[in-house]
Design a protein around this motif. Structure first.
Motif, PDB file in Angstrom:
ATOM      1  N   VAL A 182       2.015  31.623  -0.554  1.00 57.55           N
ATOM      2  CA  VAL A 182       1.018  31.096   0.344  1.00 57.55           C
ATOM      3  C   VAL A 182       1.014  31.902   1.375  1.00 57.55           C
ATOM      4  CG1 VAL A 182       0.267  29.411   1.768  1.00 57.55           C
ATOM      5  CG2 VAL A 182       0.593  29.042  -0.525  1.00 57.55           C
ATOM      6  N   SER A 189      -0.089  35.511   0.809  1.00 56.05           N
ATOM      7  CA  SER A 189      -1.431  35.782   0.818  1.00 56.05           C
ATOM      8  C   SER A 189      -2.178  35.235   1.945  1.00 56.05           C
ATOM      9  CB  SER A 189      -2.045  34.558  -0.207  1.00 56.05           C
ATOM     10  OG  SER A 189      -1.441  34.655  -1.702  1.00 56.05           O
ATOM     11  N   THR A 190      -1.715  34.402   2.802  1.00 58.00           N
ATOM     12  CA  THR A 190      -2.055  34.280   4.292  1.00 58.00           C
ATOM     13  C   THR A 190      -2.075  35.419   5.294  1.00 58.00           C
ATOM     14  OG1 THR A 190      -1.868  31.910   4.045  1.00 58.00           O
ATOM     15  CG2 THR A 190      -2.098  32.736   5.995  1.00 58.00           C
ATOM     16  N   GLY A 237      -7.413  33.170   6.311  1.00 59.22           N
ATOM     17  CA  GLY A 237      -6.643  33.582   5.048  1.00 59.22           C
ATOM     18  C   GLY A 237      -5.723  32.630   4.397  1.00 59.22           C
ATOM     19  N   SER A 263      -6.071  30.590   0.570  1.00 60.14           N
ATOM     20  CA  SER A 263      -4.665  30.729  -0.204  1.00 60.14           C
ATOM     21  C   SER A 263      -4.337  29.810  -1.139  1.00 60.14           C
ATOM     22  CB  SER A 263      -3.675  31.189   0.829  1.00 60.14           C
ATOM     23  OG  SER A 263      -3.835  32.069   1.661  1.00 60.14           O
ATOM     24  N   ALA A 281      -0.659  25.408   3.192  1.00 61.63           N
ATOM     25  CA  ALA A 281      -1.595  26.045   3.611  1.00 61.63           C
ATOM     26  C   ALA A 281      -2.281  25.386   4.807  1.00 61.63           C
ATOM     27  CB  ALA A 281      -2.791  26.397   2.655  1.00 61.63           C
ATOM     28  N   SER A 326      -7.260  37.982  -3.577  1.00 64.85           N
ATOM     29  CA  SER A 326      -6.160  36.882  -3.877  1.00 64.85           C
ATOM     30  C   SER A 326      -5.522  37.090  -5.062  1.00 64.85           C
ATOM     31  CB  SER A 326      -6.952  35.456  -3.588  1.00 64.85           C
ATOM     32  OG  SER A 326      -7.710  35.172  -4.502  1.00 64.85           O
ATOM     33  N   ARG A 347      -1.789  37.316  -6.287  1.00 61.02           N
ATOM     34  CA  ARG A 347      -1.224  36.548  -7.140  1.00 61.02           C
ATOM     35  C   ARG A 347      -0.445  37.355  -8.534  1.00 61.02           C
ATOM     36  NH1 ARG A 347      -1.224  31.076  -7.848  1.00 61.02           N
ATOM     37  NH2 ARG A 347      -0.685  30.248 -10.183  1.00 61.02           N
ATOM     38  N   ARG A 352      -9.240  28.193  -6.681  1.00 64.22           N
ATOM     39  CA  ARG A 352      -9.587  27.512  -5.129  1.00 64.22           C
ATOM     40  C   ARG A 352     -10.374  26.399  -5.754  1.00 64.22           C
ATOM     41  NH1 ARG A 352      -5.910  31.446  -6.094  1.00 64.22           N
ATOM     42  NH2 ARG A 352      -5.207  32.245  -3.885  1.00 64.22           N
ATOM     43  N   THR A 363      -9.751  24.096  -0.013  1.00 68.53           N
ATOM     44  CA  THR A 363     -10.320  25.213   0.655  1.00 68.53           C
ATOM     45  C   THR A 363     -11.656  24.857   1.465  1.00 68.53           C
ATOM     46  OG1 THR A 363      -9.415  26.941  -0.813  1.00 68.53           O
ATOM     47  CG2 THR A 363     -11.344  27.688   0.313  1.00 68.53           C
TER      48      THR A 363
END
Length: 546
Positions: free
Chosen positions: A92, A95-96, A118, A122, A156, A311, A315, A412, A416
């Motif tokens: 996370v 990814s962020t 972001g 994530s 997140a 993303s 991953r 997601r 989100t």
């Protein structure tokens, strides 16, 4: 008021119908509910549905995550804790950061707002993982996905909160890091205490209905104080659920556990369904808002698609080396079993001192009068657990097919969307940011969720135990339970107790349950086999006590 009641009733019927039709249509229930929500939103006379995001974040997610945590086997969670931590925290964070760079470049936002968006994109969805669970994949994969989705949304949201705060004040990397670490630490402590308190209070409550009412409050009792202290309420709810699920069989009666299981299953069904219905109902309204205020929805769609693709790339890049680490762990676990066998032989030889860890040495110094038999028992249990863990690593190796499934299962969803709607009103291009989050979630659920079953059929990943292995394990467990039953009857006779057939059988059930709990703490059997046996004992005890 009547209109609201009609909508609630129709929503419940829609949720029930979607889950009933899902197996027949071959479409996951969440996808059916999103489509149903979109169709309902275009019905003439349908009122505009706007649900405050705080209702989802504070009112829906805590019980949902608590319910998932209560049901996840504690031994499996412990064994996969490193993998879960890597996916829910490290991935996370990465990814962020990388998605933040992308949004800063493509939307020309400040770094704080870019990282906020972001953080929204994530986390994987705790509800969407239910799609994968129903496909009969390796239980180890579902444990990792469940654990990841339970924790990464909280991580997140903490990052989102820190990024939004950074837009209004000057903050440093260290101050944000301190907020992040303290928020998770305080949440873990609160959740652990609430879980213990829950078990203690409910152990004195005999009425099943009252017990059920109390369990409804637990996720909120954990989440609310955590949020008031600036920590993560979701992490607190998860930890409270893990503690409760692990300790329930020790302190709660079978009727309470059965009632809890049925109640939380029904509540999960309703809450999950409501979330996806709301997603579908709100989607067209968000699109109209962006169409009116910005350059049309096309820009938001292609940005969202690019963000989702990025993303998945991130991953994949994270999971490929992770699978290498897991394969290496399986090899070292095989070597570890040889060392454990040597330690067990040393323990059996009373002429040589037992193998001591640092904790054992500290314990001896703190309690020098502890009997040697107790020390040997602790070491024996630790070695048995280590041997079971090593065997688990060897017998449940994850291959590249499982890795591909882990990548594609990172959908997601509700976190989100709900998190995006908490963005402050002065956020730049707020409607556009919300639509980007909506599109990411809807496309992720539609594409990844809609093709998950086909992917499983193509990849044909190892489902875990074969029917023959399950039968052999079941026979071994039944042999152990039979021995426990014989010991219980011998003890009743030795103590001179005069019990009727019902009382004798209850004594046997209690002895067999203790054996199951000991086996669970060590981990010598799979969680599914132990859970099935535990439910059989519970059902028989309830029948005898009626």
């Amino acid at each position: 008021m009547e209109q609201v009641l009609v909508l609630v009733v129709l929503s419940l019927l829609g949720i029930a119908a979607s889950h009933a039709l899902s197996p027949r249509l071959g479409i996951a229930a969440p996808l059916l509910l999103v489509a149903l929500g979109v169709l309902a939103s275009i019905v003439p006379g349908m009122p505009t549905i706007e649900v405050e995001p705080e209702i989802i974040l504070s009112g829906v997610l805590p019980p949902l995550l608590y319910a998932a945590a209560v049901q996840i086997p504690a031994t499996d969670f412990r064994r996969e804790l490193r993998t879960i931590s890597g996916l829910s925290v490290i991935l996370v964070l990465i990814s962020t950061a990388l998605l933040g760079v992308f949004f800063h470049w493509i939307l020309d936002l400040s770094w704080a707002w870019s990282l906020a968006l972001g953080a929204l994109v994530s986390p994987t969805d705790p509800v969407a993982t239910a799609i994968i669970k129903r496909l009969g994949v390796n239980p180890r994969v579902t444990t990792v996905l469940e654990g990841e989705s339970m924790l990464n949304d909280a991580v997140a949201l903490v990052l989102l909160r820190a990024a939004v705060a950074a837009t209004a004040a000057a903050v440093t990397f260290w101050s944000v890091s301190w907020v992040f670490v303290s928020a998770l630490t305080v949440a873990v402590i609160i959740g652990w205490l609430v879980g213990l308190l829950n078990l203690w209070v409910r152990s004195y409550v005999r009425d099943t209905t009252v017990n059920t009412v109390i369990t409804f409050t637990v996720p909120f009792i954990a989440a609310i104080p955590a949020e008031m202290m600036g920590a993560s309420g979701l992490v607190a709810a998860v930890v409270a659920g893990l503690v409760t699920g692990n300790g329930a069989a020790h302190v709660l009666g079978p009727q309470h556990r059965v009632a809890d299981r049925q109640t939380w299953h029904a509540l999960e069904l309703v809450l999950e369904g409501a979330v996806y219905l709301i997603l579908g109902l709100e989607l067209l309204g968000v699109i109209e808002d962006v169409e009116a205020r910005h350059q049309g929805v096309g820009r938001a769609v292609w940005i969202a698609l690019a963000a989702l693709a990025l993303s998945l790339i991130i991953r994949t890049a994270f999971i490929i080396p992770l699978m290498g680490v897991l394969r290496r762990n399986a090899v070292t676990a095989d070597e570890k079993r040889e060392r454990i066998a040597a330690d067990q032989a040393q323990l059996a030889d009373l002429s040589t001192p037992p193998p001591l860890t640092i904790l054992d040495r500290v314990s001896i110094r703190l309690r020098p009068g502890r009997p040697e038999e107790e020390l040997h028992r602790r070491i024996r249990v630790r070695l048995l657990r280590a041997e079971a863990d090593a065997t688990y690593q060897v017998s449940t190796r994850l291959g590249w097919r499982d890795g591909a499934l882990l990548v594609w299962s990172g959908m997601r969803g509700v976190v989100t969307i709900a998190g995006a709607q908490t963005l402050p009103s002065d956020a730049p291009e707020r409607s556009l940011l919300i639509l980007v989050a909506f599109v990411v979630a809807v496309v992720s659920l539609g594409v990844q969720g809609g093709t998950a079953e086909s992917l499983v059929k193509i990849l044909k990943p190892d489902p875990g135990q074969t029917p023959q292995q399950r039968a052999e394990e079941r026979a071994k467990l039944q042999e152990m339970l039979g021995a426990a039953a014989d010991d219980a009857i011998d003890q009743v006779q030795a103590e001179g107790l005069e019990l009727d057939e019902r009382g004798e059988r209850l004594a046997v059930i209690h002895a067999q349950r203790e054996v199951l709990l000991d086996a669970r703490s060590v981990g010598v059997f799979t969680s599914s086999t132990l859970e099935a046996s535990m439910r059989e004992l519970d059902a028989e005890q309830i029948r005898l006590e009626l």
